[in-house]
Design an enzyme around this catalytic site. Sequence first.
Site, short mmCIF file in Angstrom:
data_model
loop_
_atom_site.label_atom_id
_atom_site.label_comp_id
_atom_site.label_asym_id
_atom_site.label_seq_id
_atom_site.Cartn_x
_atom_site.Cartn_y
_atom_site.Cartn_z
N LYS A 145 0.87 -1.18 0.00
CA LYS A 145 0.00 0.00 0.00
C LYS A 145 0.90 1.23 0.00
CE LYS A 145 -4.23 -1.80 0.39
NZ LYS A 145 -5.39 -1.46 -0.44
N ASP A 156 -0.26 -0.20 -4.63
CA ASP A 156 -1.64 0.29 -4.64
C ASP A 156 -1.70 1.66 -3.99
OD1 ASP A 156 -4.34 0.72 -4.67
OD2 ASP A 156 -4.87 -0.98 -3.37
N ASP A 196 -8.92 -0.63 -9.77
CA ASP A 196 -9.67 -1.22 -8.66
C ASP A 196 -10.72 -0.22 -8.20
OD1 ASP A 196 -10.59 -2.58 -6.44
OD2 ASP A 196 -8.91 -2.00 -5.17
N GLU A 210 -1.64 -0.29 -9.02
CA GLU A 210 -3.10 -0.22 -8.91
C GLU A 210 -3.52 1.22 -8.57
OE1 GLU A 210 -4.27 -3.65 -6.58
OE2 GLU A 210 -5.97 -2.53 -5.78
N LYS A 217 -13.32 -7.42 -6.87
CA LYS A 217 -13.69 -7.63 -5.47
C LYS A 217 -15.09 -8.19 -5.44
CE LYS A 217 -10.85 -4.46 -2.90
NZ LYS A 217 -9.84 -3.90 -3.79
#
Length: 338
Positions: free
Chosen positions: A141, A166, A217, A195, A239
């Site tokens: 992240k 991400d 995403d 991402e 997801k």
Amino acid sequence: MKISFSTYFLTPKKRLNAISYGAKREGVLLKVEWEDGLIGFADLHPWTELGDLSVADQLKGLRQGHSTIQGQQSLKFARRDAEFRQKNLNAFDQFETKVVKNNFLFSNNIDSANSNLGSEISLDVFFENLKRVGFSTVKIKTGINLENEKYILEKAAHAGLRIRLDFNAVLNFPDFMNFMSELPESVMPQIEYVEDPFPFNAKTWAEAKKIVKLAVDNQFDKVHWDALATVPFDVLVIKPAKVDVENAMALCHKFNLKATVTSYMDHALGISHSAYEAMRLKEKYGELILESGCLTHHAYDPDSFSAELHTDGPYFYKVNGTGFGFDALLEEASWTPL
Ligand code: MG
């Protein structure tokens, strides 16, 4: 259809991503009873930070029969769970073991890394350990502290791990390009994709895609899927908690995208559902399905449910019980009629 719910809280070990802080996270488990007598369970875990309706509003929608896509997915999963339970089957028994690997989710920044990993463990040792237990890919992240993140990326690359970044779209186009240009030379070849680098824009994403593979995403809804002949990214993050999976797979085929299935950083029951989808899609679509990202329970303090998840390095195994598992815990939970 009769719905009841059971409220739960997840306690993050650390700050989870660039846009959410360390407060307890609320969600609900749903118990759904259909006219035909079937009973099934599912998770509902909204991220209001990412634009989802709150738990209260989601429940209101379910009560009034106009649920969000998230609520609809939960009902779908509950029905699937119910069908397995009725036949006294475990949802995972149909799969080979080790169908699909998961990435390791690294969600803390360097300030907290040492305290999280044990003060004596260096990042080098930590990443080497990941490789040793079988992980090939680490998802990091990013967008919280760029300087520290460069350091973490370098360590991950040094361990030979494939890297997913991400940003949750917190950067802007110039800052992203700048960040990428400043990465240590060893990092670039290890990056599988980035991402949501910055808010979706077809032109600037196309520019960014020239230097690195991109995945979409949380910017999914900003893409004008119907208006575009091609899309400026390579991977679609699916997801199942909030996206219709068949629709997402149709988009992958239409736009020639690969797919990564991930949990929604939700309850262990949600993780069980997303891991099932990852395995089901991997068996069905093969190469098109990349390593998944369902092992997110480590981001939270353990609880009685997450203790039931059986994993081995990057692999998810079944949860014991019928349906998606947790029989005894679901039996014991206190349920409030909707
Ligand atoms: Mg994401």
